[in-house]
Motif scaffolding. Structure first.
Motif, PDB file in Angstrom:
ATOM      1  N   GLN A   1       7.768  12.881 -18.411  1.00 47.31           N
ATOM      2  CA  GLN A   1       7.162  12.570 -17.128  1.00 47.31           C
ATOM      3  C   GLN A   1       7.839  13.412 -16.037  1.00 47.31           C
ATOM      4  O   GLN A   1       9.049  13.555 -16.015  1.00 47.31           O
ATOM      5  N   ASN A 109       2.298  10.240 -11.151  1.00 48.74           N
ATOM      6  CA  ASN A 109       3.331   9.336 -10.673  1.00 48.74           C
ATOM      7  C   ASN A 109       3.923   9.885  -9.383  1.00 48.74           C
ATOM      8  O   ASN A 109       3.764  11.076  -9.079  1.00 48.74           O
ATOM      9  N   TRP A 110       4.618   9.027  -8.657  1.00 51.61           N
ATOM     10  CA  TRP A 110       5.231   9.399  -7.394  1.00 51.61           C
ATOM     11  C   TRP A 110       6.727   9.091  -7.412  1.00 51.61           C
ATOM     12  O   TRP A 110       7.176   8.183  -8.122  1.00 51.61           O
TER      13      TRP A 110
END
Length: 120
Positions: A1, A109-110
């Motif tokens: 990720q 995602n952040w």
């Protein structure tokens, strides 16, 4: 990720300057357009600046009209970091600032963002 680690925010007075940094892990930013976003009190997250990778140093940039002339986006491919130079900040710049892909179709995602509070 992919990870985005934003830093550099804080409490500043109107007219002052601030430089935000974003360390990106998991991708090479030289291969992707990158952008800064902000989420203000109205809770809407919007893009404010983008930079498109090129094979040479620097890059083509885009700045939201409301911050044009005051904000500048840049990056270091060597450090894999993206920066936002904020000059002459105004109270309406108060927000949490995030970096991410410039192409929102790639956003999964952040990071936690870095808060900026402009107040006298």
């Amino acid at each position: 990720q992919v990870q985005f680690v934003e830093s550099g925010g804080g409490l500043v007075q109107p007219g002052e300057s601030l430089r935000l940094s974003c360390a990106v892990r998991g991708i090479q930013i030289s291969e992707f357009p990158m952008a800064w976003y902000r989420q203000g009190p109205e809770n809407q997250r919007v893009s404010i600046a983008g930079i498109i990778a090129t094979i040479t140093s620097g890059g083509i940039t885009w700045i939201r009209p409301s911050v044009k002339g005051r904000f500048t986006i840049s990056k270091s491919n060597a450090k894999n970091e993206v920066y936002l130079q904020m000059n002459n900040v105004k109270p309406e710049d108060t927000a949490v600032y995030f970096c991410n892909y410039g192409n929102t179709n790639l956003v999964v995602n952040w990071g936690q963002g870095t808060p900026v509070n402009v107040s006298s």
